[in-house]
Design an enzyme around this catalytic site. Structure first.
Site, short mmCIF file in Angstrom:
data_model
loop_
_atom_site.label_atom_id
_atom_site.label_comp_id
_atom_site.label_asym_id
_atom_site.label_seq_id
_atom_site.Cartn_x
_atom_site.Cartn_y
_atom_site.Cartn_z
N SER A 288 0.86 -1.19 0.00
CA SER A 288 0.00 0.00 0.00
C SER A 288 0.89 1.23 0.00
O SER A 288 2.11 1.14 0.17
CB SER A 288 -0.91 0.00 1.22
OG SER A 288 -0.17 0.45 2.34
N LYS A 289 0.26 2.37 -0.17
CA LYS A 289 1.00 3.63 -0.30
C LYS A 289 1.97 3.87 0.86
O LYS A 289 3.01 4.48 0.70
CB LYS A 289 0.00 4.78 -0.41
CG LYS A 289 0.65 6.08 -0.85
CD LYS A 289 -0.34 7.15 -1.20
CE LYS A 289 0.43 8.38 -1.69
NZ LYS A 289 -0.44 9.46 -2.09
#
Ligand code: GLU
Length: 439
Positions: free
Chosen positions: A211-212
């Protein structure tokens, strides 16, 4: 005759290029280049009303940094444009009319329009996942047009793949479960579906989808932390693909030659920053002095180091290449080549002061310097050996002191290399400075 290879990367602009997206783009690019086909960039910006221009630039910048050039798309053009979904409404309307005429749509009370599924079993012949069978669906018919006239993702994605004559859809595995809907739509529109290759996800070291927030998730972070594009390119290739090669470090051209979508793994890949950094170290070591200096320049500049007037700059930077894995580490390893006011590490000061004879030994070197006529690395080494002999110590007792004096640090390239590069005068000045200011 087989159809020409036309593949596409179709990101939705989210403000950054995710490592998973970059790897998808990379596999598409490799496939196109391997087959002499076209790599198309299409921006799927229908849902993302806000700030699309900046968000798109982040994707273009990331792709360019990795060297993934596109044959058709934004800023390049091409015969199937525009390459932004937000600018293709009339094309979607035409395809929608076709679907309506085929009797495959119906309008709800609220104005939304649904696509009537065929309710036939559908098989996706996937190059990576094999034949994936979807039984006749019981899902409600799919909305394809909203009451405001805008179309949903599945519809525009399919229309564009038809319109842009896409031959192979290579994309993330998260799209596999919806692919039967795409094939059903293609058939209803009288088109032949492309070949599909759904590539595995990239998991973070904890085992969940990257994820980011995960280190290494955004492509611009690699540039900022001092990775070389070729190293990241090589590493990303190996996330989910094992080239038929004895080695892991493989240059771009060879990767193009070796690439085959059928060799992509069907199991998930695990992201490993240490491995990516290892690749970077290997690539850094291969750079010629001028190229390394060029790559390191932004990092030297932002550390306030001016290499401009120093003709030995490239050689100096190159002399620390074995010590580093990232370009961003270069200033800390090489700064003293470019300034006389370099700081002294605490540990170095302690070691210099640890023995009373250190001062006399450094003074002896200083006194001997003028008689070294050949200021090459070997000339310097011979000079130090004679000082050592005169003082009845081993050169190994003097060289660390000189390293401290000439660099302020306890690590670095050979002392003779440092002395040679900074020159005889600076070597004398640096020793003098330690004698008067530190000892
Ligand atoms: N815009 C979609 C995404 O970013 C593209 C899906 C596809 O490649 O078909 O996931």
């Amino acid at each position: 005759m087989s159809t020409p290879v036309r593949v596409r990367f179709a990101p939705s602009p989210t403000g950054y290029l995710h490592v998973g997206g970059a790897r998808t783009a990379l596999f598409n690019w490799l496939y196109a280049r391997n087959r002499g086909g076209k790599f198309i960039l299409r921006i799927e910006d229908t849902d993302e009303a806000r700030n699309t221009e900046t968000a798109m630039q982040a994707i273009l910048d990331g792709l360019r940094w990795l060297g993934l050039d596109w044959d058709e798309g934004p800023e390049v053009g091409g015969e199937f444009g525009p390459y932004f979904q937000s600018k293709r409404q009339s094309i979607y309307d035409a395809y929608f009319a076709k679907l309506e005429a085929a009797g495959r749509t119906y309008t709800e009370e609220n104005g939304a329009v649904r696509f009537k599924f065929s309710r036939e079993p559908i098989m996706v012949a996937d190059l990576v996942c094999g034949d994936v069978h979807f039984a006749s669906t019981e899902e409600p018919d799919m909305t394809i047009r909203r009451p405001d006239g805008s179309y949903i993702f599945h519809f525009v994605n399919v229309v564009d793949d038809i319109e842009m004559k896409i031959s192979h859809v290579i994309r993330g595995e998260d799209h596999l479960s919806n692919t039967w809907k795409h094939i059903d739509l293609m058939h209803a529109l009288g088109s032949h579906p492309p070949r599909y290759a759904h590539i595995p996800l990239i998991l973070n070291p904890g085992g969940s989808k990257m994820s980011k927030r995960d280190e290494g998730a955004a492509i611009d972070s690699y540039q900022k932390s001092g990775f070389l594009p070729d190293a990241v390119f090589n590493y990303l290739c190996l996330l989910g693909w094992t080239p038929r090669s004895e080695k892991e470090k493989i240059d771009r051209q060879e990767l193009v030659t070796l690439f085959d979508a059928a060799d992509i793994h069907s199991s998930n890949a695990r992201f490993d920053m240490a491995k990516c950094t290892w690749f970077n170290a290997q690539y850094l070591r291969e750079l010629a002095p001028e190229a390394l200096l060029g790559a390191a320049s932004p990092f030297l500049q932002s550390a306030g180091i001016d290499t401009g007037s120093n003709t030995h700059a490239a050689v100096a930077v190159h002399s620390v290449k074995e010590k580093i894995s990232l370009l961003s580490e270069i200033p800390a390893w090489a700064h003293y080549f470019f300034r006389e006011d370099y700081p002294f590490e605490e540990e170095v000061i302690t070691k210099l002061k640890a023995k009373t004879e250190n001062k006399a030994l450094l003074q002896a070197v200083l006194d001997h310097l003028p008689s070294i006529s050949d200021w090459s690395e070997s000339g310097f080494t011979i000079g130090i050996e004679s000082v050592a002999a005169e003082n009845k110590v081993k050169p190994g007792s003097i060289l660390p002191l000189l390293r401290f004096a000439l660099s302020g640090q306890n690590r670095g390239p050979n002392v003779a290399t440092i002395a040679h590069l900074i020159g005889q005068e600076s070597t004398a000045n640096r020793i003098q400075r330690v004698l008067t200011k530190v000892l």
